[in-house]
Design an enzyme around this catalytic site. Sequence first.
Site, short mmCIF file in Angstrom:
data_model
loop_
_atom_site.label_atom_id
_atom_site.label_comp_id
_atom_site.label_asym_id
_atom_site.label_seq_id
_atom_site.Cartn_x
_atom_site.Cartn_y
_atom_site.Cartn_z
N THR A 54 45.16 40.55 36.79
CA THR A 54 44.67 39.19 36.51
C THR A 54 44.09 39.06 35.11
OG1 THR A 54 42.45 39.71 37.35
CG2 THR A 54 44.04 38.92 38.97
N HIS A 96 37.27 27.06 38.76
CA HIS A 96 37.39 28.33 38.04
C HIS A 96 38.62 29.03 38.60
CE1 HIS A 96 36.85 32.25 36.47
NE2 HIS A 96 36.56 32.78 37.64
N SER A 151 30.74 35.42 38.95
CA SER A 151 30.37 36.51 39.85
C SER A 151 28.90 36.86 39.66
CB SER A 151 31.23 37.74 39.57
OG SER A 151 32.50 37.55 40.10
N GLU A 169 31.42 37.08 28.43
CA GLU A 169 30.98 38.29 29.11
C GLU A 169 31.68 39.50 28.48
OE1 GLU A 169 32.38 38.56 33.26
OE2 GLU A 169 32.98 36.48 33.02
N LYS A 223 43.03 28.98 47.88
CA LYS A 223 42.08 29.19 48.98
C LYS A 223 40.90 28.21 48.88
CE LYS A 223 43.13 34.14 49.05
NZ LYS A 223 44.13 34.24 50.10
N ASP A 231 56.22 44.49 44.17
CA ASP A 231 57.16 43.39 44.32
C ASP A 231 56.76 42.27 43.35
OD1 ASP A 231 58.66 41.24 45.13
OD2 ASP A 231 58.23 41.48 47.28
N SER A 286 34.72 39.80 46.20
CA SER A 286 34.51 38.77 45.18
C SER A 286 35.15 37.45 45.60
CB SER A 286 35.04 39.23 43.82
OG SER A 286 36.45 39.20 43.76
N CYS A 302 31.57 34.24 34.64
CA CYS A 302 32.46 33.14 34.19
C CYS A 302 31.77 31.79 34.17
CB CYS A 302 33.67 33.04 35.10
SG CYS A 302 34.64 34.54 35.11
N ASN A 308 43.31 35.24 33.49
CA ASN A 308 41.90 34.85 33.57
C ASN A 308 41.28 34.84 32.17
OD1 ASN A 308 39.31 34.29 34.42
ND2 ASN A 308 39.12 36.06 35.78
P1 HMG Z 1 45.45 43.30 45.17
O1 HMG Z 1 45.05 44.30 46.18
O2 HMG Z 1 46.11 43.81 43.96
O3 HMG Z 1 46.46 42.24 45.72
O4 HMG Z 1 44.15 42.50 44.78
P2 HMG Z 1 46.81 41.83 47.23
O5 HMG Z 1 47.56 42.91 47.88
O6 HMG Z 1 45.57 41.30 47.92
O7 HMG Z 1 47.80 40.64 46.94
C1 HMG Z 1 47.35 39.47 46.34
C2 HMG Z 1 47.98 38.29 47.08
O8 HMG Z 1 49.38 38.37 46.92
C3 HMG Z 1 47.72 38.30 48.59
O9 HMG Z 1 47.61 36.94 48.98
C4 HMG Z 1 48.97 38.91 49.15
O10 HMG Z 1 49.26 38.53 50.49
C5 HMG Z 1 50.01 38.34 48.21
P3 HMG Z 1 46.53 36.49 50.09
O11 HMG Z 1 46.82 37.28 51.30
O12 HMG Z 1 45.17 36.83 49.50
O13 HMG Z 1 46.74 35.03 50.21
N1 HMG Z 1 51.23 39.17 48.12
C6 HMG Z 1 52.47 38.67 48.18
N2 HMG Z 1 52.93 37.42 48.34
C7 HMG Z 1 54.29 37.24 48.37
N3 HMG Z 1 55.18 38.25 48.24
C8 HMG Z 1 54.76 39.52 48.09
C9 HMG Z 1 53.34 39.77 48.04
N4 HMG Z 1 52.61 40.89 47.90
C10 HMG Z 1 51.31 40.50 47.94
N5 HMG Z 1 55.64 40.52 47.98
C11 HMG Z 1 42.69 40.97 43.74
C12 HMG Z 1 44.06 41.18 44.37
C13 HMG Z 1 42.50 39.52 43.38
C14 HMG Z 1 41.60 41.39 44.75
C15 HMG Z 1 42.59 41.88 42.48
O14 HMG Z 1 43.52 41.46 41.53
C16 HMG Z 1 41.21 41.88 41.84
O15 HMG Z 1 40.35 42.67 42.18
N6 HMG Z 1 40.97 40.97 40.82
C17 HMG Z 1 39.72 40.89 40.10
C18 HMG Z 1 38.66 40.15 40.88
C19 HMG Z 1 38.99 38.68 41.03
O16 HMG Z 1 39.76 38.11 40.30
N7 HMG Z 1 38.30 38.04 41.99
C20 HMG Z 1 38.45 36.61 42.21
C21 HMG Z 1 37.17 35.96 42.72
S1 HMG Z 1 35.74 36.44 41.75
C22 HMG Z 1 35.89 35.49 40.30
O17 HMG Z 1 36.64 34.58 40.24
C23 HMG Z 1 35.02 35.91 39.16
C24 HMG Z 1 35.74 36.57 38.00
O18 HMG Z 1 36.47 35.62 37.27
C25 HMG Z 1 34.72 37.29 37.13
C26 HMG Z 1 33.54 36.49 36.61
O19 HMG Z 1 32.98 35.58 37.21
O20 HMG Z 1 33.09 36.91 35.54
C27 HMG Z 1 36.71 37.64 38.47
#
Ligand code: HMG
EC number: 2.3.3.10
Length: 445
Positions: free
Chosen positions: A163, A244, A364, A83, A253, A31, A211, A120, A328
């Site tokens: 992302t 970040h 991370s 990175e 959040k 979606d 994460s 990051c 990102n």
């Molecule tokens: P996912 O399984 O693809 O997505 O993973 P989801 O199903 O959890 O959906 C994401 C959000 O969209 C959720 O919101 C859903 O409810 C919502 P939440 O419940 O969390 O508030 N959603 C919808 N909303 C409205 N209408 C809809 C709909 N469908 C879903 N139809 C995930 C998402 C971020 C886990 C994935 O993309 C991922 O693994 N990303 C990479 C890791 C990441 O970014 N982590 C963030 C924290 S760690 C960090 O910031 C460090 C980093 O930058 C690296 C570094 O430091 O080097 C990553």
Amino acid sequence: MTSVGIDAIEIRTGKLFLDLPNTFAPVKGEDPEKYTKGLGLYTSSFPDVYEDIVTMGANAAKSLMDRKGLEPEDIGRIDVATESAFDNSKPVSTYIAGCLEQVYDGDFRHANKGERKFACIAGTQSLDDAYNWIKAGRNRGRAALVIATDTALYERGDPGEATQGAGAVAMLIDEDPDLVELSTEQGYGSMDETDFLKPNQQFPSVDGKRSMQVYLARMREALEDYESVAGRTHPADFEYIPFHTPFPGMVRKAALLGFRHMSRDTEIEDELADEIGRQPREADFETWDDYEEAIRGYMDDLKTTEQYRDWYDRVIDPTIDISSRVGNWYTGSVHIARLSALKIAAEEGKEMAGKKLLVGSYGSGAQAEIHAETVQDTWLDEIDAVDVDSQLEDRTEITFDDYELIHDVHNHEKEIEVEEFTQPEGEFVFTGWGRMNERRYEYVE
Ligand code: HMG
């Protein structure tokens, strides 16, 4: 006391973009609102065939040096945070210095060059290094160039694919800065975590949900640590709070958690008590799980209140505008959040001189850092000079098939020939590999 901080910023986005809700989501059978409403992402930037972390970093640095009228001898230090490095020995800063030396008369022979790694948060750590070098009086009147540059690509099919992004942020760190002064006070939240890592591999191993929890936990600890030196924080203390931003939904959040923390035991908690009750206190609960459940309930209610919504719209929302259009940028991400807020302040004609920002960085692995910044009198001239909109608007849109090709082009394990999508002009480009497998670059007029 010498004031030290960010004198100027320039960015360089990857020149291609992918429309997430309209191009990516339909192919993935998702979606589109998962992107727009859930993650808060509209488009993400990708590097063209001839772009990489070096070209984006060098192009951002050149824009910055040209705009500030700098020559290589004005720079005593070049720190690159990334990175996405492709060499375990030779730092990306040497490549970037080599590029810049092709177009300036002088050289960076007497500048200290390095590369910082901690996911990051390395971009902010490089700012720290530059700040400390100047504060220690070792800079001989010279400034530091800090460049945060990344191609944030995930394995195809990984949830993180949603992302992705690519871009560089170049920052000039100097005495009597024109943009923001950094606070001496800072707080850390740091723990050995296995949430996102790249053990000698190009694409990360990620536990996405974990994460997000780790991000919030370390950020809360960093805020408490910051308060232990700077005193309690209050939501009204800061004009903007750039975090970040791996994707804007993460910041939503973090912001809610931050607001709850900062408003505890304040008149805000009192004012909200009639509507949503008081904040749960651990001492009132028999088990930690009960306490956590009560906190979750309170947060769900808090995010619907007018006080919170107003604060979020004013203090947080302006920080995520650029990220929602580029994805990102890993090490550069928190720095585009700051830029995004100041750019919107400039557009709205807001007077920012003397106002405070609270900056929340995260990497991370995992570590969060929080410090404050004071906006300087000359901020508006600096922000007006940064070219963000035209760079984003000039990007070339790619189809899903193009996206897969470009992902393969930048995959170190694959060797494929793909025509470039755009024509380079007035920029550094990657031209191929040399005798010792080094990467080679040249400036195209
Ligand atoms: P996912 O399984 O693809 O997505 O993973 P989801 O199903 O959890 O959906 C994401 C959000 O969209 C959720 O919101 C859903 O409810 C919502 P939440 O419940 O969390 O508030 N959603 C919808 N909303 C409205 N209408 C809809 C709909 N469908 C879903 N139809 C995930 C998402 C971020 C886990 C994935 O993309 C991922 O693994 N990303 C990479 C890791 C990441 O970014 N982590 C963030 C924290 S760690 C960090 O910031 C460090 C980093 O930058 C690296 C570094 O430091 O080097 C990553």
